[in-house]
Design an enzyme around this catalytic site. Sequence first.
Site, PDB file in Angstrom:
ATOM      1  CB  SER A 181      -6.897  10.169  -4.314  1.00 43.22           C
ATOM      2  OG  SER A 181      -6.078   9.716  -3.251  1.00 43.22           O
ATOM      3  CD  GLU A 217      -9.848   2.545  -1.551  1.00 44.51           C
ATOM      4  OE1 GLU A 217      -8.639   2.842  -1.527  1.00 44.51           O
ATOM      5  OE2 GLU A 217     -10.353   1.606  -0.897  1.00 44.51           O
ATOM      6  CG  ASP A 271      -6.915  -9.690   2.949  1.00 40.77           C
ATOM      7  OD1 ASP A 271      -5.768  -9.999   3.321  1.00 40.77           O
ATOM      8  OD2 ASP A 271      -7.397  -8.562   3.107  1.00 40.77           O
ATOM      9  CG  PHE A 281     -14.531  -1.661   7.576  1.00 41.72           C
ATOM     10  CD1 PHE A 281     -15.028  -2.781   6.933  1.00 41.72           C
ATOM     11  CD2 PHE A 281     -14.999  -0.421   7.187  1.00 41.72           C
ATOM     12  CE1 PHE A 281     -15.976  -2.680   5.937  1.00 41.72           C
ATOM     13  CE2 PHE A 281     -15.946  -0.304   6.187  1.00 41.72           C
ATOM     14  CZ  PHE A 281     -16.441  -1.430   5.564  1.00 41.72           C
ATOM     15  CG  HIS A 291      -6.520   7.222  -0.799  1.00 38.21           C
ATOM     16  ND1 HIS A 291      -6.687   7.280  -2.167  1.00 38.21           N
ATOM     17  CD2 HIS A 291      -7.110   6.054  -0.413  1.00 38.21           C
ATOM     18  CE1 HIS A 291      -7.333   6.205  -2.590  1.00 38.21           C
ATOM     19  NE2 HIS A 291      -7.603   5.447  -1.548  1.00 38.21           N
TER      20      HIS A 291
HETATM   21  P1  FAD Z   1       1.607  -7.473   0.881  1.00 37.12           P
HETATM   22  O1  FAD Z   1       2.428  -6.262   0.649  1.00 37.12           O
HETATM   23  O2  FAD Z   1       1.908  -8.671   0.046  1.00 37.12           O
HETATM   24  O3  FAD Z   1       1.709  -7.832   2.427  1.00 37.12           O
HETATM   25  C1  FAD Z   1       0.857  -8.791   3.024  1.00 37.12           C
HETATM   26  C2  FAD Z   1       1.539  -9.415   4.241  1.00 37.12           C
HETATM   27  O4  FAD Z   1       2.596 -10.272   3.813  1.00 37.12           O
HETATM   28  C3  FAD Z   1       2.199  -8.419   5.187  1.00 37.12           C
HETATM   29  O5  FAD Z   1       2.086  -8.939   6.486  1.00 37.12           O
HETATM   30  C4  FAD Z   1       3.655  -8.389   4.760  1.00 37.12           C
HETATM   31  O6  FAD Z   1       4.545  -8.027   5.817  1.00 37.12           O
HETATM   32  C5  FAD Z   1       3.865  -9.841   4.314  1.00 37.12           C
HETATM   33  N1  FAD Z   1       4.786  -9.928   3.173  1.00 37.12           N
HETATM   34  C6  FAD Z   1       4.848  -9.112   2.107  1.00 37.12           C
HETATM   35  N2  FAD Z   1       5.789  -9.514   1.234  1.00 37.12           N
HETATM   36  C7  FAD Z   1       6.333 -10.625   1.749  1.00 37.12           C
HETATM   37  C8  FAD Z   1       7.352 -11.500   1.305  1.00 37.12           C
HETATM   38  N3  FAD Z   1       7.946 -11.311   0.111  1.00 37.12           N
HETATM   39  N4  FAD Z   1       7.653 -12.563   2.106  1.00 37.12           N
HETATM   40  C9  FAD Z   1       7.025 -12.770   3.304  1.00 37.12           C
HETATM   41  N5  FAD Z   1       6.050 -11.939   3.771  1.00 37.12           N
HETATM   42  C10 FAD Z   1       5.702 -10.905   2.996  1.00 37.12           C
HETATM   43  N6  FAD Z   1      -7.768  -5.434  -0.912  1.00 37.12           N
HETATM   44  C11 FAD Z   1      -8.430  -5.886  -1.997  1.00 37.12           C
HETATM   45  O7  FAD Z   1      -8.748  -7.075  -2.075  1.00 37.12           O
HETATM   46  N7  FAD Z   1      -8.780  -5.044  -3.024  1.00 37.12           N
HETATM   47  C12 FAD Z   1      -8.453  -3.736  -3.020  1.00 37.12           C
HETATM   48  O8  FAD Z   1      -8.780  -3.020  -3.961  1.00 37.12           O
HETATM   49  C13 FAD Z   1      -7.733  -3.219  -1.901  1.00 37.12           C
HETATM   50  N8  FAD Z   1      -7.353  -1.939  -1.851  1.00 37.12           N
HETATM   51  C14 FAD Z   1      -6.562  -1.497  -0.798  1.00 37.12           C
HETATM   52  C15 FAD Z   1      -6.088  -0.189  -0.833  1.00 37.12           C
HETATM   53  C16 FAD Z   1      -5.284   0.272   0.213  1.00 37.12           C
HETATM   54  C17 FAD Z   1      -4.759   1.677   0.148  1.00 37.12           C
HETATM   55  C18 FAD Z   1      -4.986  -0.570   1.311  1.00 37.12           C
HETATM   56  C19 FAD Z   1      -4.157  -0.062   2.459  1.00 37.12           C
HETATM   57  C20 FAD Z   1      -5.458  -1.869   1.338  1.00 37.12           C
HETATM   58  C21 FAD Z   1      -6.234  -2.355   0.286  1.00 37.12           C
HETATM   59  N9  FAD Z   1      -6.701  -3.664   0.237  1.00 37.12           N
HETATM   60  C22 FAD Z   1      -7.414  -4.124  -0.845  1.00 37.12           C
HETATM   61  C23 FAD Z   1      -6.439  -4.566   1.358  1.00 37.12           C
HETATM   62  C24 FAD Z   1      -5.160  -5.411   1.121  1.00 37.12           C
HETATM   63  O9  FAD Z   1      -5.329  -6.267   0.026  1.00 37.12           O
HETATM   64  C25 FAD Z   1      -4.917  -6.219   2.392  1.00 37.12           C
HETATM   65  O10 FAD Z   1      -4.519  -5.365   3.428  1.00 37.12           O
HETATM   66  C26 FAD Z   1      -3.985  -7.406   2.241  1.00 37.12           C
HETATM   67  O11 FAD Z   1      -4.073  -8.182   3.447  1.00 37.12           O
HETATM   68  C27 FAD Z   1      -2.516  -7.050   2.052  1.00 37.12           C
HETATM   69  O12 FAD Z   1      -2.292  -6.504   0.845  1.00 37.12           O
HETATM   70  P2  FAD Z   1      -0.846  -5.878   0.486  1.00 37.12           P
HETATM   71  O13 FAD Z   1      -0.878  -5.516  -0.925  1.00 37.12           O
HETATM   72  O14 FAD Z   1      -0.457  -4.849   1.462  1.00 37.12           O
HETATM   73  O15 FAD Z   1       0.037  -7.194   0.706  1.00 37.12           O
END
Ligand code: FAD
Length: 285
Positions: A12, A14, A106, A213, A263
């Site tokens: 894929s 992005e 974020d 980045f 990806h």
């Molecule tokens: P989470 O899985 O919620 O994790 C974030 C942090 O919180 C981690 O340190 C984790 O250990 C901790 N955590 C998770 N769950 C809990 C819990 N229940 N209790 C306590 N701590 C917890 N960002 C965007 O804004 N838009 C996008 O389209 C986008 N696309 C992305 C695509 C990919 C493939 C990747 C790898 C990243 C992308 N990001 C995007 C960036 C991403 O949003 C950031 O990395 C963000 O900081 C974390 O997102 P996450 O979904 O991994 O968060």
Amino acid sequence: MESQKTYTPRFSFEFFPPRNPEAVGKLQTTQQRLAKLSPDFFSVTYGAGGSTREMTLEATISIRDNTGVESVPHISCIGSSIEEILAVLQRYKAEGFRHIVALRGDLPSGAASMGPLRYANELVEFIRKDMADDFCIDVACYPEFHPQAASTRADLENFKRKLDAGANSAITQYFYNPDAYFRFIDSCEKLGIDVPIVPGIMPIITCTQLLRFSEACGAEIPRWILQRLRDFGDDRRAIREFGIDVATELCSHLLAQGAPGLHLYTMNQAEASEAIWANLGLDKR
Ligand code: FAD
């Protein structure tokens, strides 16, 4: 890595949503070129707090309609209300999308509130509760660990929470050290995680962009890469060729060891992805 070898590899690319007419035109050219490589899907990022809500949707629809390739919108939950998140999911469903990437996102600086869904596992749980199995859900994971994780163990457990909540597969943050990925997969296997974890690959386009980045997302740039990039100075062509070589070698190693696909973070550019695909022989799939 044993469990990863059982999945059919998926490939894929992005994109991020274009912000002006010139960028729209450029992305259309990029999509047409990359569609020729027969990817399994294109995905489109989503600005935190819904800042690109309409642009993400427009780009995802346009990519699907112009290329015939499956198009996958991202969604993030931080800083958005339940109503806003639900409205976006309903739009995705109404437009016929059945595969999404679900993220926390974020918080933009100065954002007033995190919103009710604080982590991606809560978003996945919400989607499964409210929309059942309407979507196949990808989530993010971090072979070099998320910069805000309390510990490596906690980060792995938090990743597992997203899968336990109903995510189907994962895409990694980019990395340049394949051992980080292999070790991460081993740790996941020990936790009983058995979904495809597709490596995310960032071709190096410019040194400053990569530094910016990587600073934000915590991805490590090995010293040998940085030193070489510094030596290239302003020679963009040399940097590009070096970046393609580095990514080709990394991808080739990952696939040979059983990674379930790739990806590519394209930065809306086609050249590097095309060259990597040709070097790997994937253009003839
Ligand atoms: P989470 O899985 O919620 O994790 C974030 C942090 O919180 C981690 O340190 C984790 O250990 C901790 N955590 C998770 N769950 C809990 C819990 N229940 N209790 C306590 N701590 C917890 N960002 C965007 O804004 N838009 C996008 O389209 C986008 N696309 C992305 C695509 C990919 C493939 C990747 C790898 C990243 C992308 N990001 C995007 C960036 C991403 O949003 C950031 O990395 C963000 O900081 C974390 O997102 P996450 O979904 O991994 O968060």
